[in-house]
Motif scaffolding. Structure first.
Motif, short mmCIF file in Angstrom:
data_model
loop_
_atom_site.label_atom_id
_atom_site.label_comp_id
_atom_site.label_asym_id
_atom_site.label_seq_id
_atom_site.Cartn_x
_atom_site.Cartn_y
_atom_site.Cartn_z
N THR A 150 81.35 -57.13 -26.32
CA THR A 150 80.11 -57.90 -26.26
C THR A 150 80.33 -59.28 -26.88
OG1 THR A 150 79.33 -57.19 -28.43
CG2 THR A 150 78.75 -55.78 -26.54
N VAL A 151 79.39 -60.17 -26.64
CA VAL A 151 79.45 -61.51 -27.24
C VAL A 151 79.50 -61.39 -28.76
CG1 VAL A 151 78.18 -63.67 -27.56
CG2 VAL A 151 78.34 -62.66 -25.28
N ALA A 152 78.68 -60.52 -29.32
CA ALA A 152 78.65 -60.34 -30.78
C ALA A 152 80.01 -59.85 -31.30
CB ALA A 152 77.54 -59.37 -31.17
N GLU A 153 80.64 -58.92 -30.59
CA GLU A 153 81.94 -58.41 -31.00
C GLU A 153 83.02 -59.50 -30.92
OE1 GLU A 153 81.56 -53.70 -29.69
OE2 GLU A 153 82.10 -55.20 -28.17
N ILE A 154 82.96 -60.29 -29.86
CA ILE A 154 83.92 -61.39 -29.69
C ILE A 154 83.77 -62.40 -30.83
CG2 ILE A 154 84.55 -63.36 -28.23
CD1 ILE A 154 83.70 -61.54 -25.81
N GLU A 155 82.53 -62.79 -31.09
CA GLU A 155 82.27 -63.78 -32.14
C GLU A 155 82.67 -63.24 -33.52
OE1 GLU A 155 81.68 -66.85 -31.82
OE2 GLU A 155 80.69 -67.11 -29.90
N ALA A 156 82.38 -61.97 -33.79
CA ALA A 156 82.73 -61.38 -35.08
C ALA A 156 84.25 -61.34 -35.26
CB ALA A 156 82.13 -59.98 -35.21
N ALA A 157 84.96 -60.92 -34.21
CA ALA A 157 86.42 -60.86 -34.28
C ALA A 157 86.99 -62.27 -34.47
CB ALA A 157 86.99 -60.22 -33.02
N TYR A 158 86.43 -63.22 -33.77
CA TYR A 158 86.89 -64.61 -33.89
C TYR A 158 86.72 -65.10 -35.33
CZ TYR A 158 86.83 -69.68 -33.59
OH TYR A 158 87.05 -71.02 -33.81
N ARG A 159 85.53 -64.90 -35.90
CA ARG A 159 85.28 -65.37 -37.28
C ARG A 159 86.23 -64.71 -38.27
NH1 ARG A 159 80.05 -65.05 -35.41
NH2 ARG A 159 79.70 -63.01 -36.37
N ALA A 182 91.25 -68.00 -26.75
CA ALA A 182 90.92 -66.59 -26.47
C ALA A 182 89.41 -66.39 -26.47
CB ALA A 182 91.59 -65.67 -27.49
N ARG A 183 88.74 -66.91 -27.49
CA ARG A 183 87.27 -66.79 -27.56
C ARG A 183 86.63 -67.45 -26.34
NH1 ARG A 183 84.27 -70.30 -31.78
NH2 ARG A 183 85.11 -71.76 -30.28
N ASP A 184 87.05 -68.67 -26.02
CA ASP A 184 86.46 -69.39 -24.89
C ASP A 184 86.69 -68.64 -23.57
OD1 ASP A 184 85.68 -71.29 -26.72
OD2 ASP A 184 87.19 -72.77 -26.13
N ALA A 185 87.89 -68.07 -23.42
CA ALA A 185 88.19 -67.33 -22.19
C ALA A 185 87.29 -66.10 -22.06
CB ALA A 185 89.66 -66.92 -22.15
N LEU A 186 87.13 -65.37 -23.14
CA LEU A 186 86.31 -64.16 -23.09
C LEU A 186 84.84 -64.49 -22.94
CD1 LEU A 186 88.11 -61.89 -25.72
CD2 LEU A 186 88.19 -61.72 -23.22
N LEU A 187 84.36 -65.49 -23.65
CA LEU A 187 82.94 -65.87 -23.51
C LEU A 187 82.66 -66.47 -22.14
CD1 LEU A 187 82.17 -67.34 -27.04
CD2 LEU A 187 81.56 -65.10 -26.13
N GLY A 188 83.66 -67.10 -21.56
CA GLY A 188 83.51 -67.68 -20.22
C GLY A 188 83.35 -66.61 -19.15
N GLN A 189 83.74 -65.38 -19.45
CA GLN A 189 83.61 -64.27 -18.49
C GLN A 189 82.25 -63.62 -18.58
OE1 GLN A 189 86.81 -61.65 -19.56
NE2 GLN A 189 88.40 -63.10 -18.96
N LYS A 190 81.48 -63.98 -19.62
CA LYS A 190 80.16 -63.36 -19.82
C LYS A 190 79.11 -64.07 -18.96
CE LYS A 190 81.61 -60.45 -22.81
NZ LYS A 190 81.70 -59.07 -22.39
#
Length: 191
Positions: A150-159, A182-190
């Protein structure tokens, strides 16, 4: 990696703005582009030195003129100095381009009142360092998240990873670039 027009090639040594602001500029994208080009021509004429190899780097495409990342970097060579003026302070591409126009106009003012050596010193500060190279590793692996996170999981892992990867915390520019990519690529798929 060398600078490219698309996607945005941000200079390695310039931190990114985390919360872009609204500007007071009332301009269109076309006008802002014209203003930057005109300012560069006038700057070249005023200094008696050629402005060459101009490259405007952004995330604008024909179908997306207002991308989520509105940063703009203008790369060029002046008086043998590879230069980059990058702005991401504002929410819209045209506003950041207009800000670059004003920066160039300020350099013209320095040229008129302080002379060529003052401007040369300033332009050495704008040195066009290449953007950090990113690895081609799988974005999920870089962030340590599962596919479909999820977006929240991606952001938490990034931080969490950024706490160690950031240059101010003993990491490196390249490590942060990998995390950002990596964050931009994953968020870009959302959606």
């Amino acid at each position: 990696m060398t600078a490219q027009a698309f996607p945005l090639s941000w200079p390695n040594s310039w931190p990114r703005t985390t919360s872009p602001a609204k500007s007071q500029f009332k301009t269109s994208l076309t006008t802002a582009i014209d203003n930057v080009q005109s300012s560069l021509r006038r700057f070249s004429a005023d200094s008696g030195k050629k402005v060459e190899s101009v490259l405007v780097s952004s995330n604008v495409t024909l179908m997306d003129r207002n991308p989520k990342d509105a940063g703009v970097a203008v790369y060029f060579t002046w008086d043998g100095i590879s230069t980059c003026i990058a702005v991401d302070r504002y929410q819209r591409i045209e506003e950041n381009l207009q800000a670059i126009h004003h920066v160039i106009e300020a350099e013209r003012t320095k040229l008129r009142h302080g002379g060529l050596n003052l401007v040369r010193a300033a332009f050495r500060g704008y040195a066009a360092l290449p953007p950090p190279q990113t690895s081609k590793a799988d974005p999920c692996t870089v962030l340590g998240v599962k596919r479909g996170a999820t977006v929240a999981e991606i952001e938490a892992a990034y931080r969490e990873k950024a706490k160690k990867a950031h240059p101010d915390a003993g990491g490196s520019h390249n490590a942060m670039a990998d995390l950002n990519a990596a964050r931009d690529a994953l968020l870009g798929q959302k959606p």
